[in-house]
Structure formats: structure tokens, C-alpha cells
Design a protein around this motif. Structure first.
Motif, PDB file in Angstrom:
ATOM      1  N   LEU A  90       0.817  -1.208   0.000  1.00 59.94           N
ATOM      2  CA  LEU A  90       0.000   0.000   0.000  1.00 59.94           C
ATOM      3  C   LEU A  90       0.854   1.262   0.000  1.00 59.94           C
ATOM      4  CD1 LEU A  90      -2.721  -1.328   2.423  1.00 59.94           C
ATOM      5  CD2 LEU A  90      -3.086  -0.687   0.042  1.00 59.94           C
ATOM      6  N   GLY A  91       2.090   1.127   0.427  1.00 61.16           N
ATOM      7  CA  GLY A  91       3.009   2.255   0.392  1.00 61.16           C
ATOM      8  C   GLY A  91       3.666   2.472  -0.947  1.00 61.16           C
ATOM      9  N   GLY A  92       3.347   1.643  -1.934  1.00 61.37           N
ATOM     10  CA  GLY A  92       3.821   1.853  -3.291  1.00 61.37           C
ATOM     11  C   GLY A  92       5.167   1.242  -3.619  1.00 61.37           C
ATOM     12  N   ARG A  93       5.642   0.302  -2.804  1.00 64.04           N
ATOM     13  CA  ARG A  93       6.960  -0.286  -3.053  1.00 64.04           C
ATOM     14  C   ARG A  93       6.923  -1.470  -4.014  1.00 64.04           C
ATOM     15  NH1 ARG A  93       9.700  -1.689   2.451  1.00 64.04           N
ATOM     16  NH2 ARG A  93      11.255  -2.510   0.975  1.00 64.04           N
ATOM     17  N   LEU A  94       5.745  -2.051  -4.253  1.00 62.87           N
ATOM     18  CA  LEU A  94       5.658  -3.247  -5.083  1.00 62.87           C
ATOM     19  C   LEU A  94       5.000  -2.996  -6.436  1.00 62.87           C
ATOM     20  CD1 LEU A  94       4.660  -5.894  -2.373  1.00 62.87           C
ATOM     21  CD2 LEU A  94       6.894  -5.596  -3.468  1.00 62.87           C
ATOM     22  N   LEU A  95       4.225  -1.927  -6.544  1.00 60.62           N
ATOM     23  CA  LEU A  95       3.515  -1.635  -7.785  1.00 60.62           C
ATOM     24  C   LEU A  95       3.608  -0.150  -8.116  1.00 60.62           C
ATOM     25  CD1 LEU A  95       0.191  -3.643  -7.218  1.00 60.62           C
ATOM     26  CD2 LEU A  95       1.977  -4.213  -8.879  1.00 60.62           C
ATOM     27  N   PRO A  96       3.712   0.196  -9.405  1.00 53.59           N
ATOM     28  CA  PRO A  96       3.586   1.601  -9.792  1.00 53.59           C
ATOM     29  C   PRO A  96       2.222   2.137  -9.366  1.00 53.59           C
ATOM     30  CG  PRO A  96       4.417   0.274 -11.616  1.00 53.59           C
ATOM     31  CD  PRO A  96       3.963  -0.690 -10.564  1.00 53.59           C
ATOM     32  N   SER A  97       2.137   3.450  -9.175  1.00 53.92           N
ATOM     33  CA  SER A  97       0.915   4.055  -8.623  1.00 53.92           C
ATOM     34  C   SER A  97      -0.322   3.730  -9.452  1.00 53.92           C
ATOM     35  CB  SER A  97       1.084   5.568  -8.495  1.00 53.92           C
ATOM     36  OG  SER A  97       1.396   6.158  -9.754  1.00 53.92           O
ATOM     37  N   ARG A  98      -0.180   3.696 -10.780  1.00 56.94           N
ATOM     38  CA  ARG A  98      -1.338   3.390 -11.632  1.00 56.94           C
ATOM     39  C   ARG A  98      -1.902   2.016 -11.286  1.00 56.94           C
ATOM     40  NH1 ARG A  98      -1.147   1.411 -17.919  1.00 56.94           N
ATOM     41  NH2 ARG A  98      -3.260   0.533 -17.898  1.00 56.94           N
ATOM     42  N   TRP A  99      -1.032   1.062 -11.098  1.00 57.60           N
ATOM     43  CA  TRP A  99      -1.478  -0.309 -10.874  1.00 57.60           C
ATOM     44  C   TRP A  99      -1.945  -0.525  -9.444  1.00 57.60           C
ATOM     45  CZ3 TRP A  99      -2.678  -2.858 -15.002  1.00 57.60           C
ATOM     46  CH2 TRP A  99      -2.083  -2.483 -16.207  1.00 57.60           C
ATOM     47  N   LEU A 100      -1.421   0.254  -8.518  1.00 60.10           N
ATOM     48  CA  LEU A 100      -1.933   0.191  -7.158  1.00 60.10           C
ATOM     49  C   LEU A 100      -3.352   0.760  -7.108  1.00 60.10           C
ATOM     50  CD1 LEU A 100      -1.448  -0.522  -4.217  1.00 60.10           C
ATOM     51  CD2 LEU A 100      -0.301   1.694  -3.920  1.00 60.10           C
ATOM     52  N   ARG A 101      -3.601   1.829  -7.861  1.00 59.20           N
ATOM     53  CA  ARG A 101      -4.972   2.353  -7.949  1.00 59.20           C
ATOM     54  C   ARG A 101      -5.902   1.319  -8.569  1.00 59.20           C
ATOM     55  NH1 ARG A 101      -2.224   7.023  -9.693  1.00 59.20           N
ATOM     56  NH2 ARG A 101      -2.793   6.590 -11.879  1.00 59.20           N
ATOM     57  N   GLU A 102      -5.420   0.615  -9.571  1.00 64.95           N
ATOM     58  CA  GLU A 102      -6.210  -0.444 -10.204  1.00 64.95           C
ATOM     59  C   GLU A 102      -6.550  -1.530  -9.184  1.00 64.95           C
ATOM     60  OE1 GLU A 102      -8.027  -1.504 -13.654  1.00 64.95           O
ATOM     61  OE2 GLU A 102      -6.156  -0.479 -14.125  1.00 64.95           O
ATOM     62  N   MET A 103      -5.602  -1.859  -8.352  1.00 67.36           N
ATOM     63  CA  MET A 103      -5.794  -2.901  -7.342  1.00 67.36           C
ATOM     64  C   MET A 103      -6.885  -2.515  -6.343  1.00 67.36           C
ATOM     65  SD  MET A 103      -2.759  -4.608  -5.063  1.00 67.36           S
ATOM     66  CE  MET A 103      -2.722  -6.392  -4.831  1.00 67.36           C
ATOM     67  N   THR A 116     -12.758  -0.805  -6.757  1.00 69.76           N
ATOM     68  CA  THR A 116     -13.806  -1.771  -6.391  1.00 69.76           C
ATOM     69  C   THR A 116     -15.095  -1.578  -7.182  1.00 69.76           C
ATOM     70  OG1 THR A 116     -14.698  -0.363  -4.627  1.00 69.76           O
ATOM     71  CG2 THR A 116     -12.893  -1.850  -4.032  1.00 69.76           C
ATOM     72  N   ARG A 117     -15.075  -0.715  -8.200  1.00 70.65           N
ATOM     73  CA  ARG A 117     -16.328  -0.380  -8.880  1.00 70.65           C
ATOM     74  C   ARG A 117     -16.980  -1.590  -9.547  1.00 70.65           C
ATOM     75  NH1 ARG A 117     -14.221   4.569 -12.418  1.00 70.65           N
ATOM     76  NH2 ARG A 117     -12.454   3.109 -12.513  1.00 70.65           N
ATOM     77  N   THR A 118     -16.175  -2.433 -10.178  1.00 65.58           N
ATOM     78  CA  THR A 118     -16.754  -3.595 -10.865  1.00 65.58           C
ATOM     79  C   THR A 118     -17.434  -4.537  -9.882  1.00 65.58           C
ATOM     80  OG1 THR A 118     -15.051  -3.444 -12.563  1.00 65.58           O
ATOM     81  CG2 THR A 118     -16.249  -5.521 -12.418  1.00 65.58           C
ATOM     82  N   ALA A 119     -16.854  -4.665  -8.697  1.00 65.20           N
ATOM     83  CA  ALA A 119     -17.419  -5.548  -7.667  1.00 65.20           C
ATOM     84  C   ALA A 119     -18.332  -4.790  -6.702  1.00 65.20           C
ATOM     85  CB  ALA A 119     -16.293  -6.230  -6.891  1.00 65.20           C
ATOM     86  N   HIS A 120     -18.831  -3.632  -7.155  1.00 61.70           N
ATOM     87  CA  HIS A 120     -19.811  -2.858  -6.391  1.00 61.70           C
ATOM     88  C   HIS A 120     -19.326  -2.524  -4.980  1.00 61.70           C
ATOM     89  CE1 HIS A 120     -22.467  -3.689  -9.725  1.00 61.70           C
ATOM     90  NE2 HIS A 120     -22.257  -4.969  -9.566  1.00 61.70           N
ATOM     91  N   GLY A 121     -18.053  -2.168  -4.888  1.00 61.24           N
ATOM     92  CA  GLY A 121     -17.488  -1.729  -3.620  1.00 61.24           C
ATOM     93  C   GLY A 121     -17.027  -2.835  -2.700  1.00 61.24           C
ATOM     94  N   LEU A 122     -17.233  -4.086  -3.097  1.00 61.65           N
ATOM     95  CA  LEU A 122     -16.939  -5.200  -2.197  1.00 61.65           C
ATOM     96  C   LEU A 122     -15.498  -5.687  -2.281  1.00 61.65           C
ATOM     97  CD1 LEU A 122     -20.180  -7.302  -2.761  1.00 61.65           C
ATOM     98  CD2 LEU A 122     -19.638  -5.843  -0.799  1.00 61.65           C
ATOM     99  N   TYR A 123     -14.868  -5.543  -3.446  1.00 59.09           N
ATOM    100  CA  TYR A 123     -13.560  -6.167  -3.641  1.00 59.09           C
ATOM    101  C   TYR A 123     -12.822  -5.430  -4.740  1.00 59.09           C
ATOM    102  CZ  TYR A 123     -10.425 -10.272  -3.323  1.00 59.09           C
ATOM    103  OH  TYR A 123      -9.354 -11.120  -3.084  1.00 59.09           O
ATOM    104  N   GLY A 124     -11.503  -5.297  -4.584  1.00 66.54           N
ATOM    105  CA  GLY A 124     -10.667  -4.748  -5.634  1.00 66.54           C
ATOM    106  C   GLY A 124     -10.009  -5.884  -6.390  1.00 66.54           C
ATOM    107  N   MET A 125      -8.679  -6.004  -6.249  1.00 66.15           N
ATOM    108  CA  MET A 125      -7.944  -7.116  -6.844  1.00 66.15           C
ATOM    109  C   MET A 125      -6.991  -7.656  -5.787  1.00 66.15           C
ATOM    110  SD  MET A 125      -7.119  -5.602 -10.630  1.00 66.15           S
ATOM    111  CE  MET A 125      -8.463  -5.053 -11.693  1.00 66.15           C
ATOM    112  N   GLY A 126      -7.429  -8.683  -5.071  1.00 67.31           N
ATOM    113  CA  GLY A 126      -6.625  -9.216  -3.981  1.00 67.31           C
ATOM    114  C   GLY A 126      -6.648  -8.343  -2.742  1.00 67.31           C
ATOM    115  N   LEU A 127      -7.478  -7.333  -2.722  1.00 65.91           N
ATOM    116  CA  LEU A 127      -7.673  -6.435  -1.570  1.00 65.91           C
ATOM    117  C   LEU A 127      -9.157  -6.129  -1.445  1.00 65.91           C
ATOM    118  CD1 LEU A 127      -5.003  -3.589  -2.058  1.00 65.91           C
ATOM    119  CD2 LEU A 127      -4.959  -5.346  -0.286  1.00 65.91           C
TER     120      LEU A 127
END
Length: 346
Positions: free
Chosen positions: A256-269, A272-283
Motif C-alpha cells: 500500500l506504500g507503493g513499493r511493489l507496484l507503480p501508482s497506476r497499478w496500485l490504484r487499479e488494485m 472496487t467499482r466492478t465488484a460494487h465496492g466489495l472487492y478490488g484485486m486481492g484487496l
């Protein structure tokens, strides 16, 4: 291993009020006062937590046979690691989230109305693929190869495509995609991309090894059966991980501090819009009683329940665990998170 999403405001508030002395005004409980309730009311033999807030670290435990350095099974927290790998590969342009499963694993998803030609990697990541959860058949006790897990899934028609439906099969398939794209197993990729760079010395993907590395305590079912020895292939890429409290805090803080993914992809993670606020991607997000939203995942596997939550920037993080499969009182988890992350009043 599906996420627990019990956020019942009234029962939680009543539970918090019950902790205060009747002769005084209500006092907000702390994590230290709530943790023993996981044992007394939550039905766990023992519980432990480790919190980090900047340079401050806090550890607490309740019950016997549990310790700060213990290795334990983390269940579906594995999914955050797998999602991170897939998003790293997307950032490297080695795959696209709009790729279909068929493009990477030709012919794998066919049967009972399931079709990998119309199923994207994005839909696997956010659990909107419609794939049935293989553990509903195996009850999480039958060791399987990834292909066997998929074949069980394909005996069932899909759920409505595009609707959130938590499925362990989604992440088993993603583990297969990682191997297809990289030529290495998800375990090897996680070691070289996440575990080694972050110095997660207590974290591993055990494969078929049934024993836990030392030090470790014991793991129990709700009826007290010792299930410390367990074949991790009951979960595979959906829940195989073995780790420690300190390693999970470090991993989620780094992610979450941005050390593993570029900011664009962390935002993607975190989208939650597709899952109606319930789930992102592994978070998944959890809005606490005070209005603060924390991010993380939980993990349930036979004999172990774990929960990690963190602020959106990863600066504050909490992991707690019990050495049994589930918490009997579901109100205790949101109360514990609120005690850690909500501002305290004098």
C-alpha cells in the motif's frame, strides 16, 4: 476462505458499550482489551496481534500456545500476493488485464456454460468471472492439483458473469496464468519478486509440505481437533501461504506504500467499482464504525484465521490471528479494527 464482511453497527456498538463499567461513562475499548475476547467469546484457543504505526510496534497475545514469532497458515491472504504478481506482469506489459483466459490457457475453461474465451484476467482478479468455487465441493480438505480444481469447477454452471461472487478457483487459474507467462511457478515468482526483496524471512509457499516451519504453535478445528499438519494443496494459489505476523505487516505496508507496484497499478488494485465496492484485486476495503476505511484481506484455512488491515497509505497496519478456523462472534473483528484505527477520545 471468502472475506468476512460482517459490519453490523448496532451489535458492535452494544458490544463496545458492554465493555464499559456500568457506573461510568462508556470507554472505548483498546485492542488489548478486545483480544482476550477472541478467546473467551470468539472460541479460539489463543489469539495474537501485531500492529505497526510508523516506528511504533505493539504486540499482544491471549491464551496459551501462541507466540509472536510463530509461523502459521494464512489462507486467502495468499490472494493479495497472487494479485500483486499479476499486476506486476501487467505493468511490465507481459499480459493485459483485458486478456482472456483462453489467450493464456487455451481450452482450459470449457464446460457447463463456462467459457474462457469470454473470461478476462480482470474478472478473475475481482471475482466477477462467474466461476464456481471448487472448495464448495471439497470443503477445503482435499489436496488437488490446479487442473483437478478447475475440472471440479467445470461440473457447475457459472454464476452471473459480471456479478461479484467470491471464488477460490479464480486465483487457482491466475496461478496457472503466472506460470504460463513467466515459465516459473507462482511460488518461485513470489519469492523473487516479493518475498526476497522485502526480506520476508518467515514467508513461504510450502507446496505439498504438510508441516509448518519452526517456531510454530498448534492449529485446531472448532471441535478441538489438532490440524497442524495439513497438505496446503487443499487451497493452492488461493490459500497456500505460510507466514508470520511481522511479515504480513511488512508486506501490506510495502504494497500500500507503493513499493511493489507503480501508482497506476496500485490504484487499479484498489478499484472496487466492478465488484460494487466489495472487492478490488486481492484487496478489499472495510469502512469502520468511525468512518475510516482500511484495506487488506483475511485468510481462513482449516485451523487458522488471519486478518490484516492497513490505512490506504500503508503507514499503519494491524495483523491478528487465532489458531482455529473461525471466530465464533463475528462482531469482534470490526470492533478490533475500530479499536486500532479509529481516533480515540479522551
Amino acid at each position: 476462505m471468502a472475506p468476512l464482511r460482517t459490519l453490523l453497527a448496532l451489535p458492535v456498538s452494544l458490544a463496545l458499550l458492554a465493555l464499559a463499567p456500568a457506573s461510568s461513562s462508556p470507554t472505548a475499548p483498546t485492542t488489548d482489551t478486545l483480544l482476550p475476547l477472541l478467546v473467551a467469546e470468539g472460541g479460539a484457543p489463543a489469539a495474537a496481534l501485531l500492529a505497526h504505526d510508523g516506528s511504533d510496534t505493539h504486540y499482544a497475545q491471549a491464551g496459551r500456545g501462541i507466540a509472536r514469532a510463530d509461523h502459521f497458515r494464512a489462507g486467502s491472504i495468499t490472494k493479495t500476493f497472487i494479485a500483486t504478481l499479476v499486476l506486476q506482469l501487467a505493468a511490465e506489459h507481459r499480459l493485459s488485464l483485458s486478456d482472456t483466459v483462453e489467450q493464456h490457457l487455451p481450452g482450459l475453461i470449457r464446460g457447463a456454460g463456462n467459457d474462457g474465451r469470454t473470461m478476462t484476467l480482470r474478472s478473475l482478479l475481482n471475482h466477477t468471472s462467474g466461476l464456481n468455487d471448487f472448495t464448495l465441493d471439497t470443503r477445503g480438505v482435499v489436496p488437488l492439483t490446479p487442473l483437478q480444481a478447475v475440472r471440479i469447477t467445470l461440473t457447475h454452471p457459472p454464476a452471473e458473469r459480471g456479478r461479484f461472487s467470491y471464488s477460490n478457483t479464480d486465483y487457482v487459474v491466475l496461478g496457472m496464468v503466472v506460470q504460463q507467462v513467466t515459465g516459473r511457478s507462482y511460488a518461485v515468482e513470489a519469492e523473487r519478486r516479493i518475498i526476497a526483496p522485502l526480506g520476508l524471512t518467515g514467508t513461504s509457499f510450502p507446496g505439498s509440505r504438510t508441516s509448518l516451519p519452526g517456531p510454530h504453535g498448534r492449529a485446531y478445528t472448532a471441535d478441538g481437533t489438532d490440524v497442524t499438519e495439513l497438505d496446503p494443496r487443499v487451497a493452492g494459489a488461493a490459500g497456500e501461504l505460510v507466514t508470520t505476523l511481522a511479515d504480513l505487516d511488512r508486506f501490506y505496508a510495502a504494497l500500500l506504500g507503493g513499493r511493489l507496484l507503480p501508482s497506476r497499478w496500485l490504484r487499479e488494485m484498489r478499484d472496487t467499482r466492478t465488484a460494487h465496492g466489495l472487492y478490488g484485486m486481492g484487496l478489499f476495503p472495510e469502512k469502520l464504525s468511525c468512518g475510516i476505511t482500511v484495506w487488506g484481506h483475511n485468510g481462513r484455512i482449516i485451523g487458522s484465521y488471519v486478518r490484516t488491515a492497513a490505512t490506504v497509505d500503508g503507514r499503519r497496519v494491524l495483523t491478528f490471528r487465532v489458531n482455529t478456523t473461525a471466530i465464533a462472534d463475528p462482531d469482534l473483528e470490526p470492533a478490533l479494527l475500530a479499536a486500532e484505527f479509529c481516533p480515540r477520545t479522551p
